[in-house]
Write a protein that holds these residues in place. Structure first.
Motif, PDB file in Angstrom:
ATOM      1  N   LEU A  54       0.856  -1.305   0.078  1.00 27.55           N
ATOM      2  CA  LEU A  54      -0.171   0.028  -0.030  1.00 27.55           C
ATOM      3  C   LEU A  54       1.002   1.096  -0.054  1.00 27.55           C
ATOM      4  CD1 LEU A  54      -2.631  -1.020   2.656  1.00 27.55           C
ATOM      5  CD2 LEU A  54      -2.687  -1.096   0.248  1.00 27.55           C
ATOM      6  N   ILE A  55       1.919   1.385   0.912  1.00 27.66           N
ATOM      7  CA  ILE A  55       2.832   2.203   0.897  1.00 27.66           C
ATOM      8  C   ILE A  55       4.121   1.519   0.798  1.00 27.66           C
ATOM      9  CG2 ILE A  55       4.254   4.006   2.372  1.00 27.66           C
ATOM     10  CD1 ILE A  55       1.384   4.545   3.739  1.00 27.66           C
ATOM     11  N   ASP A  56       4.780   1.899  -0.154  1.00 26.93           N
ATOM     12  CA  ASP A  56       6.178   1.241  -0.607  1.00 26.93           C
ATOM     13  C   ASP A  56       7.124   1.113   0.566  1.00 26.93           C
ATOM     14  OD1 ASP A  56       7.510  -0.052  -2.744  1.00 26.93           O
ATOM     15  OD2 ASP A  56       8.642   1.604  -3.235  1.00 26.93           O
ATOM     16  N   GLU A  57       7.478  -0.227   0.703  1.00 29.28           N
ATOM     17  CA  GLU A  57       8.571  -0.559   1.603  1.00 29.28           C
ATOM     18  C   GLU A  57       8.044  -0.372   3.133  1.00 29.28           C
ATOM     19  OE1 GLU A  57      12.317   1.188   0.882  1.00 29.28           O
ATOM     20  OE2 GLU A  57      12.129   0.678  -1.250  1.00 29.28           O
ATOM     21  N   GLN A  92       0.011  11.060  -3.034  1.00 27.98           N
ATOM     22  CA  GLN A  92       1.156  10.192  -3.670  1.00 27.98           C
ATOM     23  C   GLN A  92       2.189   9.683  -2.814  1.00 27.98           C
ATOM     24  OE1 GLN A  92       0.337   8.820  -6.674  1.00 27.98           O
ATOM     25  NE2 GLN A  92      -1.618   9.796  -6.294  1.00 27.98           N
ATOM     26  N   GLN A  93       2.433  10.308  -1.524  1.00 31.40           N
ATOM     27  CA  GLN A  93       3.566   9.965  -0.748  1.00 31.40           C
ATOM     28  C   GLN A  93       3.372   9.983   0.807  1.00 31.40           C
ATOM     29  OE1 GLN A  93       7.007  12.297  -1.462  1.00 31.40           O
ATOM     30  NE2 GLN A  93       7.390  11.347  -3.454  1.00 31.40           N
ATOM     31  N   LEU A  97       7.657   8.106   0.961  1.00 31.96           N
ATOM     32  CA  LEU A  97       7.609   7.006   0.422  1.00 31.96           C
ATOM     33  C   LEU A  97       6.561   6.842  -0.293  1.00 31.96           C
ATOM     34  CD1 LEU A  97       8.280   4.909   3.426  1.00 31.96           C
ATOM     35  CD2 LEU A  97       9.564   4.943   1.668  1.00 31.96           C
ATOM     36  N   PRO A  98       6.486   6.216  -1.687  1.00 35.35           N
ATOM     37  CA  PRO A  98       5.381   6.250  -2.488  1.00 35.35           C
ATOM     38  C   PRO A  98       4.381   5.569  -2.047  1.00 35.35           C
ATOM     39  CG  PRO A  98       7.457   5.635  -3.492  1.00 35.35           C
ATOM     40  CD  PRO A  98       7.655   5.695  -2.246  1.00 35.35           C
ATOM     41  N   VAL A  99       2.951   6.027  -2.036  1.00 34.17           N
ATOM     42  CA  VAL A  99       1.572   5.322  -1.857  1.00 34.17           C
ATOM     43  C   VAL A  99       1.471   4.736  -3.196  1.00 34.17           C
ATOM     44  CG1 VAL A  99      -0.719   5.496  -1.203  1.00 34.17           C
ATOM     45  CG2 VAL A  99       0.998   6.979  -0.449  1.00 34.17           C
TER      46      VAL A  99
END
Length: 195
Positions: A54-57, A92-93, A97-99
């Protein structure tokens, strides 16, 4: 053949052992079925599909996580922020971290959500958003995630909302009577969350 008479204490111990054996059998019968165990080669391990986030890393899709910290360390503020950025495609973040995936969010405010509405309004005001445009739903009633009646009611809500993310704030309040260090007590909640 000797006739050994057991004392009351010995009989009580035997009875307790029999009860425990019976409980283990019943618990084993009630345990969920699992996939067969497989020992992967390193190649098979490395060839597994990448985890979807969902949220990268930070937040894997379908994972069970816990936000932990002392009282007054803004855990609810962080949870609200995570919920809002996942709920809103315009965000978007999350702290750089990218969403990766957006969708409806369900927030269970088991403590009643006393000031939650103010925090949500403040977040919407700061991001210049209409509160009606946010696909985030909140349950403010106390509940018990270990109780089958509450589980059924919650399943109906989940089927209606179809959330990609669910927050339980706080787990302690949503599992009354559960022993925090008991794998059995919290195992009931984990088993329910896996449905």
């Amino acid at each position: 053949m000797s006739n050994t008479v057991k004392t009351l204490d010995e009989q009580a111990i035997d009875l307790e052992r029999a009860k425990r054996r019976a409980k283990r059998v019943i618990d084993a019968e009630d345990a969920p079925q699992h996939a067969p165990l497989i020992a992967l080669t390193l190649r098979e391990l490395c060839d597994r599909p990448r985890t979807d986030y969902l949220i990268d890393e930070l937040i894997p899709e379908g994972a069970l996580g816990e936000l932990v910290g002392d009282s007054e360390t803004l855990k609810s503020f962080i949870a609200i922020h995570i919920g809002m950025v996942v709920a809103l495609p315009s965000e978007q973040q999350f702290f750089g971290l990218p969403v990766v995936k957006h969708g409806p969010v369900l927030y269970i405010a088991a403590e009643g959500g006393g000031s939650l509405q103010y925090r949500v309004r403040a977040w919407c005001n700061a991001h210049k958003l209409d509160i009606d445009s946010v696909p985030l739903r909140v349950i403010t009633a106390p509940l018990n995630l270990r109780d089958a009646t509450f589980q059924k009611e919650l399943e109906v809500i989940i089927d209606d909302v179809l959330p990609v993310l669910i927050f339980v704030d706080t787990l302690h309040r949503a599992t009354p009577g559960a022993e925090e260090n008991s794998s059995k007590d919290l195992g009931e909640v984990v088993a329910f969350s896996g449905r």
